[in-house]
Design a protein around this motif. Structure first.
Motif, short mmCIF file in Angstrom:
data_model
loop_
_atom_site.label_atom_id
_atom_site.label_comp_id
_atom_site.label_asym_id
_atom_site.label_seq_id
_atom_site.Cartn_x
_atom_site.Cartn_y
_atom_site.Cartn_z
N SER A 179 12.78 81.83 26.17
CA SER A 179 12.74 80.50 26.30
C SER A 179 13.55 80.26 27.45
O SER A 179 12.91 79.28 28.19
N LEU A 180 15.03 80.46 27.58
CA LEU A 180 15.85 80.32 28.78
C LEU A 180 14.84 80.69 30.03
O LEU A 180 15.04 79.70 30.97
N ALA A 181 13.91 82.08 30.09
CA ALA A 181 13.60 82.46 31.09
C ALA A 181 12.30 81.50 31.53
O ALA A 181 12.05 80.71 32.83
N ILE A 182 11.64 80.66 29.85
CA ILE A 182 10.21 79.97 30.70
C ILE A 182 11.55 78.45 30.93
O ILE A 182 10.35 77.80 32.37
N GLY A 183 11.83 78.27 30.62
CA GLY A 183 12.97 77.05 31.12
C GLY A 183 12.86 77.25 32.62
O GLY A 183 12.72 75.69 33.20
N LEU A 184 13.70 77.69 33.01
CA LEU A 184 14.76 78.14 34.24
C LEU A 184 13.54 78.67 35.42
O LEU A 184 12.97 77.82 36.36
N LEU A 185 11.97 79.29 34.91
CA LEU A 185 11.10 79.08 35.59
C LEU A 185 10.47 78.21 35.85
O LEU A 185 10.27 77.86 37.39
N ALA A 186 10.15 77.17 34.93
CA ALA A 186 9.57 75.78 35.31
C ALA A 186 10.02 74.86 36.21
O ALA A 186 9.88 74.05 37.12
N THR A 187 11.46 75.20 35.88
CA THR A 187 12.39 73.85 36.36
C THR A 187 12.37 74.27 37.71
O THR A 187 12.50 73.37 38.81
N PRO A 223 -3.81 62.89 30.94
CA PRO A 223 -3.47 63.66 29.62
C PRO A 223 -2.98 64.64 29.62
O PRO A 223 -3.02 65.42 30.42
N PHE A 224 -1.22 64.50 29.45
CA PHE A 224 -1.19 66.43 29.94
C PHE A 224 -1.62 67.57 28.38
O PHE A 224 -1.55 68.33 29.49
N ILE A 225 -1.60 67.10 27.52
CA ILE A 225 -2.46 68.01 26.53
C ILE A 225 -3.99 68.52 27.46
O ILE A 225 -3.75 69.97 27.49
N PHE A 226 -4.49 67.75 28.17
CA PHE A 226 -5.29 68.29 28.21
C PHE A 226 -5.32 69.25 29.58
O PHE A 226 -6.16 70.64 29.50
N PHE A 227 -4.15 69.16 30.55
CA PHE A 227 -3.73 70.26 31.74
C PHE A 227 -3.58 71.40 30.54
O PHE A 227 -4.10 72.90 30.88
N VAL A 228 -2.31 71.90 29.15
CA VAL A 228 -2.35 72.38 28.83
C VAL A 228 -3.73 73.38 28.34
O VAL A 228 -3.79 74.93 28.66
N ILE A 229 -4.57 72.97 27.95
CA ILE A 229 -5.98 73.69 27.26
C ILE A 229 -6.34 74.35 28.02
O ILE A 229 -6.72 75.05 28.54
N LEU A 230 -6.61 73.94 29.96
CA LEU A 230 -7.02 74.18 30.53
C LEU A 230 -6.55 74.97 31.23
O LEU A 230 -7.23 76.66 31.78
N LEU A 231 -4.82 75.13 31.22
CA LEU A 231 -3.97 76.17 31.50
C LEU A 231 -4.34 77.04 30.83
O LEU A 231 -4.03 78.76 31.01
N VAL A 232 -4.38 77.53 29.14
CA VAL A 232 -4.86 78.09 28.23
C VAL A 232 -5.93 79.07 28.59
O VAL A 232 -5.93 80.30 28.49
N VAL A 233 -6.72 77.72 29.09
CA VAL A 233 -7.91 78.90 29.18
C VAL A 233 -8.17 79.73 30.72
O VAL A 233 -8.42 81.01 30.49
N PHE A 234 -8.15 79.01 31.82
CA PHE A 234 -7.88 79.44 32.85
C PHE A 234 -6.94 80.91 32.62
O PHE A 234 -6.82 82.27 33.81
N PHE A 235 -5.50 80.94 32.48
CA PHE A 235 -5.21 81.79 32.65
C PHE A 235 -4.67 82.96 31.02
O PHE A 235 -3.84 83.52 31.11
N GLY A 236 -4.69 83.03 30.17
CA GLY A 236 -5.19 84.00 28.93
C GLY A 236 -4.31 83.42 28.25
O GLY A 236 -3.62 84.93 27.71
N ARG A 237 -3.39 82.46 28.39
CA ARG A 237 -1.87 82.80 27.44
C ARG A 237 -1.01 83.68 27.80
O ARG A 237 0.06 83.92 27.37
N ASN A 238 -1.33 83.82 29.07
CA ASN A 238 -0.37 84.81 29.85
C ASN A 238 1.14 84.10 30.62
O ASN A 238 0.96 82.80 31.31
N PHE A 239 1.78 83.54 29.51
CA PHE A 239 3.38 82.50 29.46
C PHE A 239 3.40 82.54 30.70
O PHE A 239 3.89 81.72 31.12
N VAL A 240 3.83 84.00 31.56
CA VAL A 240 4.13 83.86 33.19
C VAL A 240 4.04 82.51 33.07
O VAL A 240 4.29 82.08 34.26
N GLY A 247 5.02 74.20 35.31
CA GLY A 247 6.81 73.46 36.10
C GLY A 247 5.49 72.92 37.58
O GLY A 247 5.87 71.91 37.74
N ALA A 248 4.21 73.31 37.26
CA ALA A 248 3.91 72.32 38.94
C ALA A 248 3.44 70.90 38.55
O ALA A 248 2.92 70.20 38.98
N ILE A 249 3.74 70.86 36.63
CA ILE A 249 2.91 69.62 36.09
C ILE A 249 4.43 68.38 36.38
O ILE A 249 4.31 66.89 36.56
#
Length: 377
Positions: A179-187, A223-240, A247-249
């Protein structure tokens, strides 16, 4: 006769002033709530890094015999479980159990069989999470009866175990790290894009500023959730990769804040002096604008990190975030909510960890805001 007087020199102490950043650091240290929160956050971050290395239970180790056991400071297994578990393990080997005795951390079982006792039956005992180092200690002359000895494996589950029999504290350590890594990475990604974009738009002004900010308005409307679904499709649930894109949004708010600060700085005397000396626009933005907007940016960063952590928790709660065997605080809270009635510790401890992180970051943000506020100097 003339008297020559030598000048008297006094060693006056040199008084050195403090910069604005040094003054802000002194003011921040006086804020007890901010410093206490910083200490708690550092302790949790160090625990998330060192804990999985020194803790005896791996975060992905499954103890099938300890599913949803409550948090306890006493070692497992409890005494009443040792004899039934030994009998159950030996029943799989299809031998008759005459008696089972427990002596401290040792257990002895007298067994009989219609044929000779096979020494390989110790494998059935070692498969249990309760025992280890099983061996045949004594054998009768005809080989049909024997004494099996084994060590009782004492395990500590301070925070209990989850629905799969994994140590909850070990998973909380890993969840805090993720959680901290994700928060710092996106920030950091939002900081890099938002500061550069907002400073450029604010300093250039005119049509360039108008076009750049209208682009920000367009991105806000999607809509933000639209971007989230696209990210899951493109990146295959790679959380990094996914949260780099998150963070780019999230840079949109950062860009607006930096642009507003830049508009108030672009007509200051030091900027006009740099323009008169022939410094390029890129040099002015890099050397004069961006360093002077870092105060509000630092405050906003402490607010953006918990925002991203909550976003990750929300996505993981919906099943769109971190996937097994990795975990995060959102995943643990989601699992705890499903087992809240029968195993309340699965929800309690991850919720406490998430609340501590969010409160600490918010108190640090308040402390930075007060320390960097020019009206209070």
């Amino acid at each position: 006769m003339s008297i020559t007087e030598e000048p008297i020199t006094l060693d006056e102490p040199t008084i050195s002033g403090r910069s604005l950043w040094q003054d802000a650091l002194v003011r921040l240290r006086r804020n007890k709530a901010a410093m206490t929160s910083l200490f708690i956050l550092v302790v949790m971050a160090v625990a998330s890094l060192v804990g999985p290395l020194v803790w005896p239970h791996p975060y992905d180790r499954v103890y099938s015999e300890y599913v949803r056991v409550p948090a306890s400071l006493e070692a497992y297994p409890h005494e009443e479980r040792i004899v039934p578990e030994m009998e159950r393990s030996l029943s799989r080997a299809r031998v008759d159990v005459a008696s089972v005795e427990v002596e401290g951390d040792k257990v002895r079982a007298e067994i009989t069989d219609d044929d000779e006792v096979d020494p390989r039956i110790t494998r059935y005992v070692d498969r249990s999470d309760l025992f280890s180092n099983a061996k045949i200690a004594e054998t009768s002359a005809d080989g049909r009866s024997a004494v099996l000895e084994a060590d009782v494996a004492r395990l500590y589950f301070i925070a209990g175990t989850d629905g799969n029999g994994r140590d909850l504290l070990a998973r909380i350590f890993m969840a805090i790290r993720i959680s901290l890594a994700i928060g710092l990475l996106a920030t950091v990604v939002a900081l890099m894009i938002g500061v550069a974009y907002g400073a450029t738009a604010g300093y250039l002004g005119g049509r360039v500023d108008n076009v750049m900010m209208r682009l920000v308005d367009v991105l806000y409307s999607l809509p933000f959730i639209f971007f989230v679904i696209l990210l899951v499709v493109f990146f295959g649930r790679n959380f990094v990769l996914m949260f780099i894109a998150v963070g780019a949004i999230e840079w949109l708010d950062m860009a607006r804040i930096v642009r507003g600060q830049t508009l108030s700085l672009k007509r200051r005397e030091f900027v006009e002096a740099a323009e008169a000396l022939g410094v390029s626009n890129a040099g002015i933005v890099r050397r004069h604008i961006i360093p002077n907007v870092l105060g509000p940016v630092a405050v906003y960063m402490t607010l953006l990190v918990p925002k991203v952590i909550l976003l990750e928790s929300f996505l993981s709660f919906l099943g769109l975030g971190v996937q097994e065997p990795l975990t995060s605080l959102g995943v643990l809270i989601s699992e705890g909510a499903k087992n809240m009635q029968g195993a309340s510790w699965l929800l309690l401890y991850p919720s406490i960890a998430l609340a501590l992180i969010l409160f600490s970051l918010n108190f640090i943000g308040d402390g930075l805001r007060d320390a960097l506020d020019p009206k209070d100097r």
